[in-house]
Write an enzyme that holds these catalytic residues in place. Structure first.
Site, PDB file in Angstrom:
ATOM      1  N   GLY A  46       0.814  -1.212   0.000  1.00 13.76           N
ATOM      2  CA  GLY A  46       0.000   0.000   0.000  1.00 13.76           C
ATOM      3  C   GLY A  46       0.847   1.259   0.000  1.00 13.76           C
ATOM      4  O   GLY A  46       2.023   1.232  -0.350  1.00 13.76           O
ATOM      5  N   ALA A  47       0.215   2.391   0.414  1.00  7.45           N
ATOM      6  CA  ALA A  47       0.857   3.712   0.307  1.00  7.45           C
ATOM      7  C   ALA A  47       1.387   3.860  -1.123  1.00  7.45           C
ATOM      8  O   ALA A  47       2.563   4.135  -1.354  1.00  7.45           O
ATOM      9  CB  ALA A  47       1.966   3.894   1.340  1.00  7.45           C
ATOM     10  N   GLY A  51       5.433   4.760  -8.824  1.00 10.69           N
ATOM     11  CA  GLY A  51       6.220   3.547  -9.098  1.00 10.69           C
ATOM     12  C   GLY A  51       5.302   2.321  -9.121  1.00 10.69           C
ATOM     13  O   GLY A  51       5.365   1.496 -10.039  1.00 10.69           O
ATOM     14  N   HIS A  52       4.412   2.227  -8.107  1.00 10.80           N
ATOM     15  CA  HIS A  52       3.465   1.103  -8.088  1.00 10.80           C
ATOM     16  C   HIS A  52       2.557   1.163  -9.322  1.00 10.80           C
ATOM     17  O   HIS A  52       2.273   0.142  -9.940  1.00 10.80           O
ATOM     18  CB  HIS A  52       2.555   1.175  -6.845  1.00 10.80           C
ATOM     19  CG  HIS A  52       3.255   0.913  -5.553  1.00 10.80           C
ATOM     20  ND1 HIS A  52       3.379   1.871  -4.579  1.00 10.80           N
ATOM     21  CD2 HIS A  52       3.855  -0.204  -5.067  1.00 10.80           C
ATOM     22  CE1 HIS A  52       4.020   1.356  -3.537  1.00 10.80           C
ATOM     23  NE2 HIS A  52       4.323   0.110  -3.803  1.00 10.80           N
ATOM     24  N   LYS A 166      13.658  -1.492  -7.505  1.00 11.51           N
ATOM     25  CA  LYS A 166      14.220  -0.762  -6.358  1.00 11.51           C
ATOM     26  C   LYS A 166      14.624  -1.785  -5.281  1.00 11.51           C
ATOM     27  O   LYS A 166      15.652  -1.656  -4.644  1.00 11.51           O
ATOM     28  CB  LYS A 166      13.234   0.253  -5.775  1.00 11.51           C
ATOM     29  CG  LYS A 166      13.889   1.043  -4.637  1.00 11.51           C
ATOM     30  CD  LYS A 166      12.986   2.076  -4.058  1.00 11.51           C
ATOM     31  CE  LYS A 166      11.906   1.463  -3.212  1.00 11.51           C
ATOM     32  NZ  LYS A 166      12.407   0.833  -1.975  1.00 11.51           N
ATOM     33  N   ASP A 167      13.782  -2.801  -5.129  1.00 11.26           N
ATOM     34  CA  ASP A 167      14.096  -3.908  -4.215  1.00 11.26           C
ATOM     35  C   ASP A 167      14.706  -5.031  -5.054  1.00 11.26           C
ATOM     36  O   ASP A 167      14.106  -6.100  -5.210  1.00 11.26           O
ATOM     37  CB  ASP A 167      12.826  -4.358  -3.503  1.00 11.26           C
ATOM     38  CG  ASP A 167      12.232  -3.247  -2.662  1.00 11.26           C
ATOM     39  OD1 ASP A 167      12.839  -2.870  -1.661  1.00 11.26           O
ATOM     40  OD2 ASP A 167      11.163  -2.718  -3.039  1.00 11.26           O
ATOM     41  N   LEU A 193      11.227   3.830 -10.679  1.00 13.09           N
ATOM     42  CA  LEU A 193      10.745   5.177 -11.026  1.00 13.09           C
ATOM     43  C   LEU A 193      11.314   6.167 -10.020  1.00 13.09           C
ATOM     44  O   LEU A 193      11.420   5.835  -8.830  1.00 13.09           O
ATOM     45  CB  LEU A 193       9.208   5.226 -10.997  1.00 13.09           C
ATOM     46  CG  LEU A 193       8.607   5.450 -12.390  1.00 13.09           C
ATOM     47  CD1 LEU A 193       8.836   4.208 -13.218  1.00 13.09           C
ATOM     48  CD2 LEU A 193       7.151   5.795 -12.316  1.00 13.09           C
TER      49      LEU A 193
END
Ligand code: PAF
Length: 297
Positions: A46-47, A51-52, A166-167, A193
């Site tokens: 969430g949040a 990027g998501h 990113k991860d 992103l």
């Protein structure tokens, strides 16, 4: 029966639903698959940010239906304060997803929906990937990630699942997880992103003050500098360069800098022509821990 019918009608007209519980989700996915349609899956905590959304957009481009899970997974946090302060913004997340076109199902389980009454991690052997970088600094983190991603993938059983680079270490571990668990799912990595000034987009950025947000750009700038100097400088000289840069910017505290072999994430001490490398940084801005990485060659 009546409830399920209502839900299907809602899905058809709104193409988006806030809260799908396991059984309903399962039934819906079975129907999608019976109709020879494909399911893309974007697991998140969430949040949501752009990027998501880029992951969801890619999943929408490549599949008929996309499931987005929103679940702050307790077993992957080694720090109770971090878990407590992790931003939870379900209503805003829903609104953001509504800005995309296509069929998106939001799956927001409770811990007991996924874990039953035993909220704990399985012990995984990811062939050593789990002992590098994040694994050294966040005890049990990848067992927690592996456990929840396995549960989520089994709940959704998508054709494809999408994760951000990113991860990067997490992405490699999830590819390994899928082979350990023999899941017939394609794992797709998607580019990082960035904010306008270069900071990698992250849900944790929401916890930064304006000043911290500006200061945190040193992480990206340092990675860019390392990339620029990679051919000319030895790995130990690059380490010195990074430590020096962070010493000059004490508002952001370096936790680790690593150059690792892209394939196995082993720490690189010397460069070898045939290998590809990435640079990784974890750093604290106040109490917010940020990570980022970049391909070097
Ligand atoms: O990257 C994340 O947001 C989480 O680690 C994931 C993959 C959703 C598992 O909780």
């Amino acid at each position: 029966m009546q409830i399920e019918l209502n839900i299907l009608i809602l899905l058809r007209f709104l193409q988006l639903m806030r809260f799908l519980k396991q059984a309903i989700l399962q039934k819906k996915i079975d129907t999608i698959k019976q109709n020879q349609q494909t399911v893309g899956f974007v697991p998140t905590m969430g949040a949501l940010h752009k990027g998501h959304l880029s992951l969801v957009q890619k999943a929408l481009n490549e599949n008929d239906v996309v499931v987005v899970s929103i679940f702050v997974n307790p077993t992957q946090f080694d720090n109770a304060t971090d878990l407590k302060k992790y931003p939870r913004t379900l209503d805003e997340d829903e609104k953001l997803l509504q800005t995309l076109k296509g069929t998106i199902l939001i799956y927001a389980p409770n811990p007991s929906d996924l874990y039953g009454d035993n909220v704990s991690s399985k012990n995984y052997n990811f062939g050593g990937l789990e002992h590098q970088m994040e694994g050294k600094f966040r005890e049990g983190h990848f067992d927690g990630v592996g456990t929840v991603v396995n549960l989520l993938l089994r709940a959704v059983m998508p054709n494809r699942a999408y994760f951000g680079e990113k991860d990067f270490q997490q992405l490699q571990i999830i590819k390994k997880l899928v082979s350990i668990e023999k899941l017939p799912i394609e794992v797709i990595g998607c580019p990082i992103l960035r904010e306008d000034h270069g900071l990698a987009m992250s849900s944790r950025n929401k916890r930064l003050s304006e000043k911290q947000f500006e200061e945190a750009v040193i992480i990206y700038e340092t990675l860019m500098e390392v990339k620029k100097e990679f051919k000319r400088k030895s790995i130990s000289k690059l380490h010195q360069l990074v430590v020096q840069r962070f010493d000059n910017h004490p508002s952001v505290e370096l936790e680790y800098f690593e150059i690792a072999n892209t394939k196995n994430l082993q720490t690189a001490k010397h460069k070898r022509k045939q290998n590809t490398y990435r640079a990784f940084i974890a750093a604290f801005t106040g109490e917010v821990r940020l990570i980022d990485n970049i391909a070097l060659n």
